[in-house]
Design a protein around this motif. Sequence first.
Motif, PDB file in Angstrom:
ATOM      1  N   SER A   8       0.843  -1.431  -0.003  1.00  0.00           N
ATOM      2  CA  SER A   8       0.125  -0.350  -0.269  1.00  0.00           C
ATOM      3  C   SER A   8       0.640   0.992  -0.117  1.00  0.00           C
ATOM      4  O   SER A   8       0.858   1.738  -0.789  1.00  0.00           O
ATOM      5  CB  SER A   8      -0.785   0.305   1.201  1.00  0.00           C
ATOM      6  N   SER A  11       2.334   1.459  -3.001  1.00  0.00           N
ATOM      7  CA  SER A  11       1.415   2.022  -3.875  1.00  0.00           C
ATOM      8  C   SER A  11       1.377   3.506  -4.671  1.00  0.00           C
ATOM      9  O   SER A  11       0.528   4.227  -5.389  1.00  0.00           O
ATOM     10  CB  SER A  11      -0.568   2.103  -3.983  1.00  0.00           C
ATOM     11  N   ASP A  14       2.934   5.249  -7.248  1.00  0.00           N
ATOM     12  CA  ASP A  14       1.689   5.115  -8.702  1.00  0.00           C
ATOM     13  C   ASP A  14       1.604   6.922  -9.026  1.00  0.00           C
ATOM     14  O   ASP A  14       0.552   7.216  -8.171  1.00  0.00           O
ATOM     15  CB  ASP A  14       0.756   4.126  -8.538  1.00  0.00           C
ATOM     16  N   VAL A  94      -4.895   0.788  -8.260  1.00  0.00           N
ATOM     17  CA  VAL A  94      -4.172  -0.310  -7.847  1.00  0.00           C
ATOM     18  C   VAL A  94      -3.861  -1.243  -8.139  1.00  0.00           C
ATOM     19  O   VAL A  94      -3.226  -2.438  -8.394  1.00  0.00           O
ATOM     20  CB  VAL A  94      -4.900  -0.464  -6.332  1.00  0.00           C
ATOM     21  N   TYR A  98      -1.538  -3.678  -9.813  1.00  0.00           N
ATOM     22  CA  TYR A  98      -0.902  -4.867  -9.495  1.00  0.00           C
ATOM     23  C   TYR A  98      -1.332  -6.063 -10.084  1.00  0.00           C
ATOM     24  O   TYR A  98      -1.030  -7.106  -9.871  1.00  0.00           O
ATOM     25  CB  TYR A  98      -1.142  -4.894  -8.511  1.00  0.00           C
ATOM     26  N   ALA A 208      -5.772   1.091  -0.219  1.00  0.00           N
ATOM     27  CA  ALA A 208      -5.033   0.642  -0.866  1.00  0.00           C
ATOM     28  C   ALA A 208      -4.768  -1.448  -0.429  1.00  0.00           C
ATOM     29  O   ALA A 208      -4.644  -2.004  -1.245  1.00  0.00           O
ATOM     30  CB  ALA A 208      -3.459   0.871  -1.697  1.00  0.00           C
ATOM     31  N   HIS A 212      -5.179  -5.107  -1.708  1.00  0.00           N
ATOM     32  CA  HIS A 212      -3.782  -6.313  -1.762  1.00  0.00           C
ATOM     33  C   HIS A 212      -4.352  -7.529  -0.602  1.00  0.00           C
ATOM     34  O   HIS A 212      -4.117  -8.555  -1.440  1.00  0.00           O
ATOM     35  CB  HIS A 212      -2.520  -5.647  -1.008  1.00  0.00           C
TER      36      HIS A 212
END
Length: 221
Positions: A8, A11, A14, A94, A98, A208, A212
């Motif tokens: 997270s 992330s 990004d 996310v 991923y 996030a 995940h």
Amino acid sequence: MIQALMLSFQSLSDTRVARLLVKVIALTLGVFVVLGIGLWFAMASIFGWLNLTDGETWSALLSIALSFLVAILLFRVVAIAVTWVFADDIIDAVEDHYYPQFADIGKRPGLATGVQMAVRSVIRVIAYNVLALPLYVILFFTGVGTAFVFMLVNALLLGRDLEDMLIARHGPTHGSIRKLPRLLLGLLGTIGLLVPVLNLFVPVLITAMAVHMVHSGVAKL
């Protein structure tokens, strides 16, 4: 859990997630600025109606004090409600980065659904905390009991909010989170929301993290 937490944080690097983080922080702070201005006008009107001397000075000081108090009490509610508005975009970003295989099959619920769920979330957190208020008062005299129950209640609520975001997109079969991981996720977010400055980042981070957890299988353990 630890891997999901680390991912997270990754992330945030990004570009899409970083832009959304800025939007969430800006809108959250904007809500409290508007509340502060509203309180200032309200206090000014009250002092003016009472014909008190130095009314403008006292109304300004009182509105600032009340703004800080409101921010402390309502930050969690406002921050999560704002995050709901951008939840679809955060999850999109996310998943695209991923988990593209799940991004292709997930059904984006849309802004209207996100707003409706945000309203339900706000009503739920207010209602549950009001119901728990007598217990907060009773346990206040124990020194630590109130804080423990407060974090437990809000951890349960926050964990459910995050699960709802994923269920709305992937359905209960894939989007659900088992009770213990959900509680730990909610507890981590609740504690983080109590930490100044960090609490500005926490709503996006735990959203996030929930993504995940669900897609990596942690939520099913």
